[in-house]
Design a protein around this motif. Structure first.
Motif, PDB file in Angstrom:
ATOM      1  N   ASN A 223       0.867  -1.109  -0.003  1.00 31.73           N
ATOM      2  CA  ASN A 223       0.074   0.068  -0.151  1.00 31.73           C
ATOM      3  C   ASN A 223       0.766   1.160  -0.022  1.00 31.73           C
ATOM      4  OD1 ASN A 223      -2.463  -1.592   0.221  1.00 31.73           O
ATOM      5  ND2 ASN A 223      -1.808  -1.925   2.240  1.00 31.73           N
ATOM      6  N   VAL A 224       0.444   2.089  -0.864  1.00 36.11           N
ATOM      7  CA  VAL A 224       1.285   3.527  -0.860  1.00 36.11           C
ATOM      8  C   VAL A 224       0.644   4.270   0.171  1.00 36.11           C
ATOM      9  CG1 VAL A 224       1.933   5.338  -2.480  1.00 36.11           C
ATOM     10  CG2 VAL A 224       1.717   3.001  -3.603  1.00 36.11           C
ATOM     11  N   THR A 225       1.621   4.458   1.119  1.00 41.43           N
ATOM     12  CA  THR A 225       1.270   5.513   2.131  1.00 41.43           C
ATOM     13  C   THR A 225       1.845   6.914   2.265  1.00 41.43           C
ATOM     14  OG1 THR A 225       2.853   4.764   3.725  1.00 41.43           O
ATOM     15  CG2 THR A 225       0.767   3.445   3.713  1.00 41.43           C
ATOM     16  N   ASN A 226       2.949   7.073   1.311  1.00 42.16           N
ATOM     17  CA  ASN A 226       3.718   8.340   1.200  1.00 42.16           C
ATOM     18  C   ASN A 226       4.505   8.377   0.108  1.00 42.16           C
ATOM     19  OD1 ASN A 226       4.513  10.822   1.988  1.00 42.16           O
ATOM     20  ND2 ASN A 226       5.767  10.168   3.861  1.00 42.16           N
ATOM     21  N   ILE A 227       4.770   9.379  -0.502  1.00 38.81           N
ATOM     22  CA  ILE A 227       5.753   9.374  -1.617  1.00 38.81           C
ATOM     23  C   ILE A 227       6.693  10.580  -1.699  1.00 38.81           C
ATOM     24  CG2 ILE A 227       5.806   9.892  -4.112  1.00 38.81           C
ATOM     25  CD1 ILE A 227       3.096   8.830  -4.406  1.00 38.81           C
ATOM     26  N   LEU A 228       8.013  10.437  -1.431  1.00 34.14           N
ATOM     27  CA  LEU A 228       8.997  11.182  -1.015  1.00 34.14           C
ATOM     28  C   LEU A 228       9.918  11.188  -2.407  1.00 34.14           C
ATOM     29  CD1 LEU A 228       9.882   9.912   2.423  1.00 34.14           C
ATOM     30  CD2 LEU A 228       8.528  11.990   1.891  1.00 34.14           C
ATOM     31  N   ASP A 229      10.461  12.628  -2.485  1.00 32.80           N
ATOM     32  CA  ASP A 229      11.600  12.821  -3.435  1.00 32.80           C
ATOM     33  C   ASP A 229      12.762  11.905  -3.195  1.00 32.80           C
ATOM     34  OD1 ASP A 229       9.867  14.353  -5.509  1.00 32.80           O
ATOM     35  OD2 ASP A 229      10.561  16.311  -4.314  1.00 32.80           O
ATOM     36  N   LYS A 230      13.008  11.884  -2.093  1.00 32.15           N
ATOM     37  CA  LYS A 230      14.153  11.313  -1.500  1.00 32.15           C
ATOM     38  C   LYS A 230      14.094  10.622  -0.089  1.00 32.15           C
ATOM     39  CE  LYS A 230      19.129  11.473  -0.712  1.00 32.15           C
ATOM     40  NZ  LYS A 230      20.464  12.250  -0.682  1.00 32.15           N
ATOM     41  N   ALA A 231      13.993   9.154  -0.174  1.00 36.36           N
ATOM     42  CA  ALA A 231      13.658   8.654   1.173  1.00 36.36           C
ATOM     43  C   ALA A 231      14.890   9.081   2.234  1.00 36.36           C
ATOM     44  CB  ALA A 231      13.724   7.147   1.102  1.00 36.36           C
ATOM     45  N   PRO A 232      14.607   9.089   3.528  1.00 33.68           N
ATOM     46  CA  PRO A 232      15.263   9.477   4.532  1.00 33.68           C
ATOM     47  C   PRO A 232      16.309   8.145   4.767  1.00 33.68           C
ATOM     48  CG  PRO A 232      13.018   9.625   5.467  1.00 33.68           C
ATOM     49  CD  PRO A 232      13.015   9.229   4.075  1.00 33.68           C
ATOM     50  N   ALA A 233      17.444   8.464   5.302  1.00 27.36           N
ATOM     51  CA  ALA A 233      18.472   7.549   5.518  1.00 27.36           C
ATOM     52  C   ALA A 233      17.728   6.246   6.435  1.00 27.36           C
ATOM     53  CB  ALA A 233      19.637   8.087   6.128  1.00 27.36           C
ATOM     54  N   GLY A 234      18.231   5.156   6.235  1.00 27.96           N
ATOM     55  CA  GLY A 234      17.871   3.940   7.056  1.00 27.96           C
ATOM     56  C   GLY A 234      17.617   2.760   6.299  1.00 27.96           C
ATOM     57  N   LYS A 235      17.279   1.574   6.830  1.00 28.07           N
ATOM     58  CA  LYS A 235      16.968   0.506   6.155  1.00 28.07           C
ATOM     59  C   LYS A 235      15.714   0.042   5.496  1.00 28.07           C
ATOM     60  CE  LYS A 235      17.824  -4.493   7.258  1.00 28.07           C
ATOM     61  NZ  LYS A 235      18.090  -5.682   8.164  1.00 28.07           N
TER      62      LYS A 235
END
Length: 71
Positions: A40-52
């Motif tokens: 499910n698409v819950t958010n769309i970001l231009d660049k994902a925050p750092a993380g796994k």
């Protein structure tokens, strides 16, 4: 009526799906055991925050064993 799947998994990216928030897509994980997953698409970001990534945000039920009869 269920739409016919299209695309080639070796060359299709998630961005190619042109999804919007609150839409979903699925994939067939294990042909033998017939495991289907829904994303499910819950958010769309231009660049994902750092993380796994990817991250599991919700589980429904208990995950079945990969090889239940394997000793």
């Amino acid at each position: 009526m269920t739409p016919t799947p299209t695309g080639d998994v070796s060359s299709t990216s998630i961005a190619d799906l042109s999804l919007s928030i609150d839409e979903a897509f699925g994939y067939w994980f294990d042909f033998g055991d017939d495991w289907w997953h829904q994303i499910n698409v819950t958010n769309i970001l231009d660049k994902a925050p750092a993380g796994k990534y990817p991250r599991i945000s919700k589980r429904i039920g208990v995950s079945p064993p990969q090889y239940a009869d394997f000793d």
